[in-house]
Design an enzyme around this catalytic site. Structure first.
Site, mmCIF file in Angstrom:
data_model
loop_
_atom_site.group_PDB
_atom_site.id
_atom_site.type_symbol
_atom_site.label_atom_id
_atom_site.label_comp_id
_atom_site.label_asym_id
_atom_site.label_seq_id
_atom_site.Cartn_x
_atom_site.Cartn_y
_atom_site.Cartn_z
ATOM 1 N N LYS A 1 47.205 15.545 33.169
ATOM 2 C CA LYS A 1 46.388 16.765 33.101
ATOM 3 C C LYS A 1 46.573 17.547 34.385
ATOM 4 O O LYS A 1 46.477 16.977 35.477
ATOM 5 C CB LYS A 1 44.906 16.366 32.960
ATOM 6 C CG LYS A 1 43.960 17.537 32.874
ATOM 7 C CD LYS A 1 43.697 17.912 31.449
ATOM 8 C CE LYS A 1 43.005 19.255 31.303
ATOM 9 N NZ LYS A 1 43.913 20.420 31.453
ATOM 10 N N LYS B 1 42.008 13.172 41.692
ATOM 11 C CA LYS B 1 40.804 13.952 41.377
ATOM 12 C C LYS B 1 40.167 13.463 40.080
ATOM 13 O O LYS B 1 38.962 13.239 40.001
ATOM 14 C CB LYS B 1 41.227 15.428 41.227
ATOM 15 C CG LYS B 1 40.126 16.414 41.085
ATOM 16 C CD LYS B 1 40.683 17.824 40.880
ATOM 17 C CE LYS B 1 41.629 18.259 41.987
ATOM 18 N NZ LYS B 1 42.087 19.650 41.835
ATOM 19 N N LYS C 1 51.251 18.421 36.795
ATOM 20 C CA LYS C 1 51.226 19.793 37.320
ATOM 21 C C LYS C 1 52.570 20.430 37.030
ATOM 22 O O LYS C 1 53.560 19.725 36.791
ATOM 23 C CB LYS C 1 50.996 19.777 38.836
ATOM 24 C CG LYS C 1 50.416 21.070 39.380
ATOM 25 C CD LYS C 1 48.927 21.147 39.157
ATOM 26 C CE LYS C 1 48.350 22.454 39.662
ATOM 27 N NZ LYS C 1 46.879 22.385 39.743
ATOM 28 N N ASP D 1 46.412 27.831 36.587
ATOM 29 C CA ASP D 1 46.322 27.628 38.043
ATOM 30 C C ASP D 1 46.627 28.991 38.668
ATOM 31 O O ASP D 1 46.549 30.013 37.980
ATOM 32 C CB ASP D 1 47.314 26.527 38.477
ATOM 33 C CG ASP D 1 47.080 26.096 39.923
ATOM 34 O OD1 ASP D 1 46.099 25.382 40.176
ATOM 35 O OD2 ASP D 1 47.868 26.480 40.807
ATOM 36 N N THR E 1 35.227 25.893 38.463
ATOM 37 C CA THR E 1 35.701 25.392 39.761
ATOM 38 C C THR E 1 34.843 25.946 40.894
ATOM 39 O O THR E 1 34.419 25.207 41.791
ATOM 40 C CB THR E 1 37.189 25.745 39.967
ATOM 41 O OG1 THR E 1 37.914 25.286 38.824
ATOM 42 C CG2 THR E 1 37.741 25.095 41.208
ATOM 43 N N ASN F 1 40.044 33.534 40.978
ATOM 44 C CA ASN F 1 39.090 32.888 40.066
ATOM 45 C C ASN F 1 38.111 31.995 40.824
ATOM 46 O O ASN F 1 36.893 32.115 40.673
ATOM 47 C CB ASN F 1 39.860 32.075 39.018
ATOM 48 C CG ASN F 1 38.928 31.185 38.217
ATOM 49 O OD1 ASN F 1 38.691 30.039 38.581
ATOM 50 N ND2 ASN F 1 38.345 31.716 37.164
ATOM 51 N N SER G 1 37.452 21.430 31.868
ATOM 52 C CA SER G 1 38.640 21.299 31.009
ATOM 53 C C SER G 1 38.475 20.095 30.093
ATOM 54 O O SER G 1 38.841 20.130 28.913
ATOM 55 C CB SER G 1 39.904 21.106 31.856
ATOM 56 O OG SER G 1 40.390 22.349 32.281
HETATM 57 P P1 NAD Z 1 43.979 32.942 41.655
HETATM 58 O O1 NAD Z 1 45.393 33.279 41.403
HETATM 59 O O2 NAD Z 1 42.940 33.408 40.689
HETATM 60 O O3 NAD Z 1 43.522 33.471 43.094
HETATM 61 C C1 NAD Z 1 44.176 33.160 44.281
HETATM 62 C C2 NAD Z 1 43.617 34.074 45.362
HETATM 63 O O4 NAD Z 1 44.190 33.721 46.619
HETATM 64 C C3 NAD Z 1 43.912 35.549 45.157
HETATM 65 O O5 NAD Z 1 42.777 36.299 45.529
HETATM 66 C C4 NAD Z 1 45.037 35.835 46.156
HETATM 67 O O6 NAD Z 1 45.041 37.181 46.568
HETATM 68 C C5 NAD Z 1 44.621 34.911 47.258
HETATM 69 N N1 NAD Z 1 45.662 34.568 48.196
HETATM 70 C C6 NAD Z 1 46.950 34.244 47.972
HETATM 71 N N2 NAD Z 1 47.572 34.008 49.152
HETATM 72 C C7 NAD Z 1 46.633 34.156 50.104
HETATM 73 C C8 NAD Z 1 46.623 34.048 51.511
HETATM 74 N N3 NAD Z 1 47.715 33.708 52.198
HETATM 75 N N4 NAD Z 1 45.462 34.269 52.152
HETATM 76 C C9 NAD Z 1 44.354 34.612 51.475
HETATM 77 N N5 NAD Z 1 44.289 34.741 50.168
HETATM 78 C C10 NAD Z 1 45.432 34.527 49.500
HETATM 79 O O7 NAD Z 1 43.935 31.353 41.841
HETATM 80 P P2 NAD Z 1 42.687 30.385 41.723
HETATM 81 O O8 NAD Z 1 42.671 29.839 40.348
HETATM 82 O O9 NAD Z 1 41.483 31.042 42.285
HETATM 83 O O10 NAD Z 1 43.157 29.177 42.665
HETATM 84 C C11 NAD Z 1 42.919 29.180 44.073
HETATM 85 C C12 NAD Z 1 43.125 27.770 44.598
HETATM 86 O O11 NAD Z 1 42.217 26.889 43.919
HETATM 87 C C13 NAD Z 1 44.508 27.163 44.379
HETATM 88 O O12 NAD Z 1 44.809 26.305 45.463
HETATM 89 C C14 NAD Z 1 44.337 26.353 43.112
HETATM 90 O O13 NAD Z 1 45.299 25.307 43.007
HETATM 91 C C15 NAD Z 1 42.951 25.812 43.363
HETATM 92 N N6 NAD Z 1 42.258 25.355 42.153
HETATM 93 C C16 NAD Z 1 42.048 26.188 41.097
HETATM 94 C C17 NAD Z 1 41.347 25.723 40.003
HETATM 95 C C18 NAD Z 1 41.012 26.622 38.856
HETATM 96 O O14 NAD Z 1 40.260 26.177 37.975
HETATM 97 N N7 NAD Z 1 41.466 27.850 38.824
HETATM 98 C C19 NAD Z 1 40.914 24.395 39.951
HETATM 99 C C20 NAD Z 1 41.134 23.563 41.043
HETATM 100 C C21 NAD Z 1 41.813 24.062 42.152
#
Ligand code: NAD
Length: 404
Positions: A68, A92, A104, A144, A188, A217, A344
């Site tokens: 997953k 996790k 992944k 992601d 999240t 997100n 999820s």
């Molecule tokens: P997303 O694409 O919705 O948002 C990512 C954000 O990070 C955007 O606002 C982008 O502009 C910003 N960003 C990118 N590079 C950057 C930088 N150098 N400095 C500052 N901001 C920057 O992605 P997301 O789903 O919000 O995921 C964010 C993190 O959370 C990732 O590491 C992802 O693996 C982790 N994550 C996400 C989920 C989920 O359910 N979406 C679950 C667990 C972990």
């Protein structure tokens, strides 16, 4: 020590194994991935030419259930990053107790440079290439960075055609009207909020000021949750830069501004860089963007007393050591951002039972699971006098050892 995320993940695994009193047999198995798939995905571009994109799916371990983990659409996607992210998913899922292993994947692409039609063709073609290795009982992808609920629907649609039956449970994070769960979008960010509150009460700390790097997100929903709970958000940033306002930031207005302008820059207060946001005088620092945000070059400048890791792998090993020497408590990613995979799991359960749960029920079950996991990590850390990160890995390892 390298910033290569997979080398870092392996080092964390070795460190956790060394902390255990008894031999952990499953440790050796976790050093390797069960399977790695690399594909070239051809896409007919709007210009009429065909372009090929590199894609990956990594299956780390399925001792506790189907692989997953998300699919990332980002120009810097590579195999070692996917390997680390898959390993983190295994740990996790074991930590929070959902019946999944770790996987992944992703595609090396900047989705912002593709038209909606190109993005749909890319996603559907990728899904067809993965169709023989994914499935509700084998490997269940999710969104992601750079991927969306709509893209998950396209994948479910392609997979359903491949197997000849409606199979929404092959992916999670779908739009609610296509079998997604209520509460998945918020999961999240809200889950991070539940863990933060649980840990603050253990640490006898008050709600305080918050800086969030990454306003996608995860960052957006975390910001909404903590703002509503009385925390003061003073800084936000995205890939183009950020804003700092000591009087506090209106999260809904910031979200609206970003939707309209595509960036936070110029929104309110003072413009700051993505590096400066990490060094602000705040109580709680929340990296919610990408890996390696906190490194040996900037960790010493952190002024927060708590770092809540909502991104996956935002802190390098050297940075972790620097923060720990400064007395900063780091709430690790495999606990802090597990809310997404918990909901999820709820989505997967609803799809299989053909049920629809109310949002309140989803969020209340999520809160209970996040608080239970936080409690286990806290007890392990206190009992063994180790960091919250080492404790989280330790709890996960024991859960995997019990099913090996
Ligand atoms: P997303 O694409 O919705 O948002 C990512 C954000 O990070 C955007 O606002 C982008 O502009 C910003 N960003 C990118 N590079 C950057 C930088 N150098 N400095 C500052 N901001 C920057 O992605 P997301 O789903 O919000 O995921 C964010 C993190 O959370 C990732 O590491 C992802 O693996 C982790 N994550 C996400 C989920 C989920 O359910 N979406 C679950 C667990 C972990």
């Amino acid at each position: 020590m390298t910033n290569n995320p997979w080398q870092r993940a392996l080092a964390q695994l070795q460190k956790t194994l060394a902390l255990q009193d008894a031999h952990i047999a499953v440790g050796k198995r976790l050093e390797e991935h069960d399977a790695v798939f690399e594909v070239n995905v051809p896409v007919l571009m709007d210009s009429g030419e065909t372009k090929t994109f590199r894609g990956y799916r990594v299956q780390h371990n399925n001792l506790r259930g189907p692989y997953k983990g998300g699919l990332r659409f980002h120009p810097q996607v590579d195999l070692d990053e996917a390997k680390a992210l898959a390993f983190w998913m295994t740990m996790k899922n074991a930590l929070v107790g959902v019946p999944f292993g770790g996987g992944k994947g992703g595609i090396e692409v900047n989705p912002k440079e593709l038209s909606p039609g190109e993005l749909e063709r890319l996603t559907r073609n990728f899904a067809r290439e993965l169709a023989h290795v994914i499935g509700p009982d084998t490997d269940v992808p999710a969104p992601d960075v750079g991927s969306t609920a709509q893209m998950m629907h396209w994948i479910a649609d392609e997979y359903s055609k491949h197997v000849g039956e409606h199979s929404p449970a092959v992916v999670t994070g779908k739009p609610v009207e296509h079998g997604g769960s209520e509460g998945r979008t918020e999961a999240t960010g809200y889950g991070g909020g539940y863990v933060l509150e649980a840990m603050l009460s253990k640490l006898n700390k008050e709600k305080g000021t918050v800086a969030i790097q990454g306003f996608g997100n995860v960052g957006v929903y975390f910001a909404h949750y903590v703002a509503a709970r009385g925390f003061k958000i003073v800084a936000l940033s995205d890939s183009k830069g950020g804003v700092y306002a000591t009087e506090g930031i209106d999260v809904a207005a910031a979200e609206m501004y970003k939707k309209e302008k595509g960036t936070l820059a110029g929104f309110a207060g003072k413009d700051i860089t993505n590096d400066d946001i990490l060094a602000l005088p705040v109580d709680i620092l929340v990296p919610a963007a990408l890996e390696n945000a906190l490194t040996k070059d900037n960790a010493a400048r952190v002024q927060a007393s708590i770092v809540l890791e909502l991104a996956n792998g935002p802190t390098t090993i050297e940075a972790d050591d620097i923060l720990s020497a400064k007395g900063v408590r780091v709430i690790p990613d495999i606990l802090a951002n597990a809310g997404g995979v918990v909901v999820s799991y709820f989505e997967w359960e609803q799809n299989r039972a053909n049920e629809k749960w109310e949002k309140d029920a989803v969020l209340s079950k999520l809160k209970t699971m996040m608080e239970t996991a936080a409690e286990k990590v806290w007890q392990e850390a206190e009992g063994k006098k180790i960091s919250l990160r080492d404790a989280a890995y330790s709890v996960a390892l024991h859960s995997l050892e019990s099913v090996k």
